[in-house]
Design an enzyme around this catalytic site. Sequence first.
Site, PDB file in Angstrom:
ATOM      1  N   LYS A 247      22.420 -54.246  53.763  1.00 35.55           N
ATOM      2  CA  LYS A 247      22.989 -52.975  53.389  1.00 35.55           C
ATOM      3  C   LYS A 247      24.583 -53.202  53.489  1.00 35.55           C
ATOM      4  O   LYS A 247      25.182 -53.123  54.618  1.00 35.55           O
ATOM      5  CB  LYS A 247      22.433 -51.655  54.027  1.00 35.55           C
ATOM      6  CG  LYS A 247      22.867 -50.467  53.463  1.00 35.55           C
ATOM      7  CD  LYS A 247      22.303 -49.286  53.991  1.00 35.55           C
ATOM      8  CE  LYS A 247      22.555 -47.937  53.218  1.00 35.55           C
ATOM      9  NZ  LYS A 247      24.085 -47.798  52.815  1.00 35.55           N
ATOM     10  N   ARG A 252      28.811 -48.253  45.155  1.00 42.02           N
ATOM     11  CA  ARG A 252      27.578 -48.432  44.039  1.00 42.02           C
ATOM     12  C   ARG A 252      28.423 -48.574  42.646  1.00 42.02           C
ATOM     13  O   ARG A 252      28.873 -47.879  42.442  1.00 42.02           O
ATOM     14  CB  ARG A 252      26.520 -47.505  44.179  1.00 42.02           C
ATOM     15  CG  ARG A 252      25.462 -47.864  43.505  1.00 42.02           C
ATOM     16  CD  ARG A 252      24.245 -47.035  43.762  1.00 42.02           C
ATOM     17  NE  ARG A 252      22.922 -47.563  43.034  1.00 42.02           N
ATOM     18  CZ  ARG A 252      21.919 -47.131  43.639  1.00 42.02           C
ATOM     19  NH1 ARG A 252      21.659 -46.311  44.455  1.00 42.02           N
ATOM     20  NH2 ARG A 252      20.820 -47.289  42.889  1.00 42.02           N
ATOM     21  N   GLU A 295      26.428 -53.416  44.869  1.00 41.74           N
ATOM     22  CA  GLU A 295      27.383 -52.557  45.760  1.00 41.74           C
ATOM     23  C   GLU A 295      28.760 -53.416  45.715  1.00 41.74           C
ATOM     24  O   GLU A 295      28.589 -54.724  45.939  1.00 41.74           O
ATOM     25  CB  GLU A 295      26.832 -52.595  47.203  1.00 41.74           C
ATOM     26  CG  GLU A 295      27.426 -51.651  48.116  1.00 41.74           C
ATOM     27  CD  GLU A 295      27.351 -50.169  48.027  1.00 41.74           C
ATOM     28  OE1 GLU A 295      26.643 -49.915  47.148  1.00 41.74           O
ATOM     29  OE2 GLU A 295      27.710 -49.481  48.727  1.00 41.74           O
ATOM     30  N   PHE A 334      21.908 -55.958  43.082  1.00 43.95           N
ATOM     31  CA  PHE A 334      20.807 -55.748  43.870  1.00 43.95           C
ATOM     32  C   PHE A 334      19.533 -55.191  42.913  1.00 43.95           C
ATOM     33  O   PHE A 334      18.504 -55.096  43.279  1.00 43.95           O
ATOM     34  CB  PHE A 334      20.601 -54.956  45.167  1.00 43.95           C
ATOM     35  CG  PHE A 334      21.400 -53.634  44.796  1.00 43.95           C
ATOM     36  CD1 PHE A 334      20.847 -52.452  44.344  1.00 43.95           C
ATOM     37  CD2 PHE A 334      22.611 -53.375  45.427  1.00 43.95           C
ATOM     38  CE1 PHE A 334      21.408 -51.403  44.168  1.00 43.95           C
ATOM     39  CE2 PHE A 334      23.379 -52.052  45.278  1.00 43.95           C
ATOM     40  CZ  PHE A 334      22.291 -51.106  44.687  1.00 43.95           C
ATOM     41  N   ARG A 426      15.086 -39.868  45.027  1.00 43.04           N
ATOM     42  CA  ARG A 426      15.353 -40.342  46.310  1.00 43.04           C
ATOM     43  C   ARG A 426      13.793 -40.660  46.792  1.00 43.04           C
ATOM     44  O   ARG A 426      12.787 -39.898  46.946  1.00 43.04           O
ATOM     45  CB  ARG A 426      15.816 -39.458  47.480  1.00 43.04           C
ATOM     46  CG  ARG A 426      16.510 -39.763  48.477  1.00 43.04           C
ATOM     47  CD  ARG A 426      17.122 -38.759  49.324  1.00 43.04           C
ATOM     48  NE  ARG A 426      18.654 -38.668  48.913  1.00 43.04           N
ATOM     49  CZ  ARG A 426      19.588 -39.592  49.059  1.00 43.04           C
ATOM     50  NH1 ARG A 426      19.132 -40.846  49.651  1.00 43.04           N
ATOM     51  NH2 ARG A 426      20.737 -39.669  48.592  1.00 43.04           N
ATOM     52  N   LYS A 432      16.576 -47.023  53.813  1.00 44.31           N
ATOM     53  CA  LYS A 432      17.852 -47.400  54.521  1.00 44.31           C
ATOM     54  C   LYS A 432      17.693 -47.245  55.828  1.00 44.31           C
ATOM     55  O   LYS A 432      17.127 -46.458  56.324  1.00 44.31           O
ATOM     56  CB  LYS A 432      19.046 -46.881  53.851  1.00 44.31           C
ATOM     57  CG  LYS A 432      19.051 -45.350  53.854  1.00 44.31           C
ATOM     58  CD  LYS A 432      20.222 -44.640  53.522  1.00 44.31           C
ATOM     59  CE  LYS A 432      19.943 -43.330  53.173  1.00 44.31           C
ATOM     60  NZ  LYS A 432      20.986 -42.485  52.580  1.00 44.31           N
TER      61      LYS A 432
HETATM   62  P1  AMP Z   1      21.619 -43.831  49.273  1.00 42.86           P
HETATM   63  O1  AMP Z   1      22.833 -43.754  48.378  1.00 42.86           O
HETATM   64  O2  AMP Z   1      21.884 -42.676  50.353  1.00 42.86           O
HETATM   65  O3  AMP Z   1      20.441 -43.719  48.573  1.00 42.86           O
HETATM   66  O4  AMP Z   1      21.973 -44.900  50.396  1.00 42.86           O
HETATM   67  C1  AMP Z   1      21.706 -46.242  49.858  1.00 42.86           C
HETATM   68  C2  AMP Z   1      22.809 -46.637  49.373  1.00 42.86           C
HETATM   69  O5  AMP Z   1      23.379 -48.134  49.766  1.00 42.86           O
HETATM   70  C3  AMP Z   1      22.877 -47.176  47.759  1.00 42.86           C
HETATM   71  O6  AMP Z   1      23.325 -46.095  46.871  1.00 42.86           O
HETATM   72  C4  AMP Z   1      23.831 -48.251  47.389  1.00 42.86           C
HETATM   73  O7  AMP Z   1      25.121 -47.729  47.178  1.00 42.86           O
HETATM   74  C5  AMP Z   1      23.842 -48.882  48.720  1.00 42.86           C
HETATM   75  N1  AMP Z   1      23.575 -50.455  49.279  1.00 42.86           N
HETATM   76  C6  AMP Z   1      24.049 -51.101  49.715  1.00 42.86           C
HETATM   77  N2  AMP Z   1      23.582 -52.297  49.724  1.00 42.86           N
HETATM   78  C7  AMP Z   1      22.361 -52.064  48.912  1.00 42.86           C
HETATM   79  C8  AMP Z   1      21.465 -52.899  48.556  1.00 42.86           C
HETATM   80  N3  AMP Z   1      21.146 -54.246  49.031  1.00 42.86           N
HETATM   81  N4  AMP Z   1      20.221 -52.389  47.788  1.00 42.86           N
HETATM   82  C9  AMP Z   1      20.418 -50.886  47.408  1.00 42.86           C
HETATM   83  N5  AMP Z   1      21.569 -50.401  47.692  1.00 42.86           N
HETATM   84  C10 AMP Z   1      22.547 -50.685  48.561  1.00 42.86           C
END
Ligand code: AMP
Length: 567
Positions: A247, A252, A295, A334, A426, A432
């Site tokens: 991660k 993004r 990302e 990704f 979501r 995560k």
């Molecule tokens: P959330 O935004 O709360 O869904 O947290 C996940 C966020 O982590 C995504 O929106 C991406 O911006 C970020 N991210 C970082 N690395 C990755 C990855 N390998 N795959 C998907 N999301 C990632």
Amino acid sequence: MLWKDVCEIFRNIENTTKRLEKRAQFIKLIDKVKNPEDLKRICYITIGRVFPEWDEKELGVGEKLLINAIVSSGINKDKLLKAIHETGDIGLAVEKLKKEKKGTNLLFYQPLTVEDVYKTLKRVAEIEGEGSQKKKLRLISSLFVRANPLESRYLARLILGDMRIGMNVPTILEALSIYYNVPKEKLEKIYSVVNDIGLLAEKLAKNELDESLTIQVFRPIKPMLAQLTPSIEEALLEMGTAQFETKYDGARVQIHKKDDKVKIYSRRLEDITNSLPEIVNEFKKLPGEFIVEGECVAIQEGRPRPFQDILRRIKRKYDIHKISKEINLRVYLFDILYKDGKSYIDIPFKDRRKALEEFVGYENDWKKDREKIEKELKEHKIIDISYKLVTNKVDEAREFYNWSLDIGHEGVMIKNLKAPYTPGSRVRTMYKFKPTLENLDVVIIKAKKGMGKRKDWYGSFEIAVRDEEGNLYSIGHVGTGLSEEDLEMLKKEIDKIILEDLGDEVVVKPEIVLEVAYEEIQKSDKYKGGYALRFPRVVRFRFDKGKDDINTLDDVKQIYEIQRSRK
Ligand code: AMP
């Protein structure tokens, strides 16, 4: 359709707190609209917009210009300011004064239509260059001259982008689904890809739910979001075998390419192409038409730089070329959503990953390629693919997680190999996992005027999370973690979005998103949502997020549970 007829229904919608009643009123409105083009306009207007949701164009009319335009339509300025102070709403204020004003004879004028309002405001948005403020003022004023009191209420609110009638896209979708007898799920799915409520409604009215409503290059898609998981074990238990990925803590990006043109969109679907020239160039070299996601991280000597560095690049006011020399950017791809005429949204993640690997030409499989990956950390490489480990073993997954932290990243993502891409939601098919209790993204809803050292600024800020329907719930006040520079900036920004002045504090439009850390989450009777943050502290501003992107009350509950299970 007459603007008056729409406004009357808006008033009915505003007057009820019941969602079902709001929906019923909106259905009535759809039934009244005779022409699909008007329905499209009304849908945008209902959510306080003139342009589609995916389009970052804005009206660009602030409170000051609006007030001046109202004044030049014949309203007394002092009275107007006083009424705004009393009601906390320019819409109600102008309505009140219009009612009081005797002798206005609207009979001389053609009644306003939805088309008049919509087209005039679109023109306002397009005016640029010298004398533009004056021209804008004249156009807006011409609308207020013709508007009756109620019409003025919603006109003013539309111009400020906040209708205050409690309608949102999900409720509009439900209404459309009932009226046109199309399953709600089908509409939600189309909406998640086109991100344009007006277009969707127009197509429904024309009975044309067709090809044009699928994924399209240069129409950004709402990103799929992840859930929190309390542990690697639990995620694996649920998914069996999963793909773990490093991660990255950056921004993004959704990259679209067709012919020689590349556009990059932020997580909020803003066009950030201009701030990332070296990335654009690199993607231009890749063949075909595509939409990929990744990302974007700032890298220095092989280590990721703090998130702020990347944000600084994306906020255009900085000197892009100067900064880009100091810091290298890398995009870790990704996901792939579209390639050469084919949508990948509905195909399982495993196959999307395979297509993405074919797209870049290699896998970055941690088991096989670890040495190569580590060697490349320090190299100047702009496009890369996220590091992956496909496993069902907790130990292996934990090793990968520790390695990801060791090379400077923030945790792992855990992805279900069978899951489709679900835009804008979501989901429990992507988790995560990070070492610390998750920071929360919250929005400022009130600001307290400062005292002592902070007397020229606001001293503390009431912050809120949201529920699924977008209602906000306060979870505490934050004042620490802010530099003088931050306070100065907040003063300026907050003054632009004040909705109501309560004396020692102001109520603001929920626009400024903060990431806050905290000691723990407590249950609390003081707040309606039932939780409060203990010792919150601002970690950073999240200008890349809006009020729809903040954490939910459910997230807070979940973190509360995780925190309890760790004690
Ligand atoms: P959330 O935004 O709360 O869904 O947290 C996940 C966020 O982590 C995504 O929106 C991406 O911006 C970020 N991210 C970082 N690395 C990755 C990855 N390998 N795959 C998907 N999301 C990632």
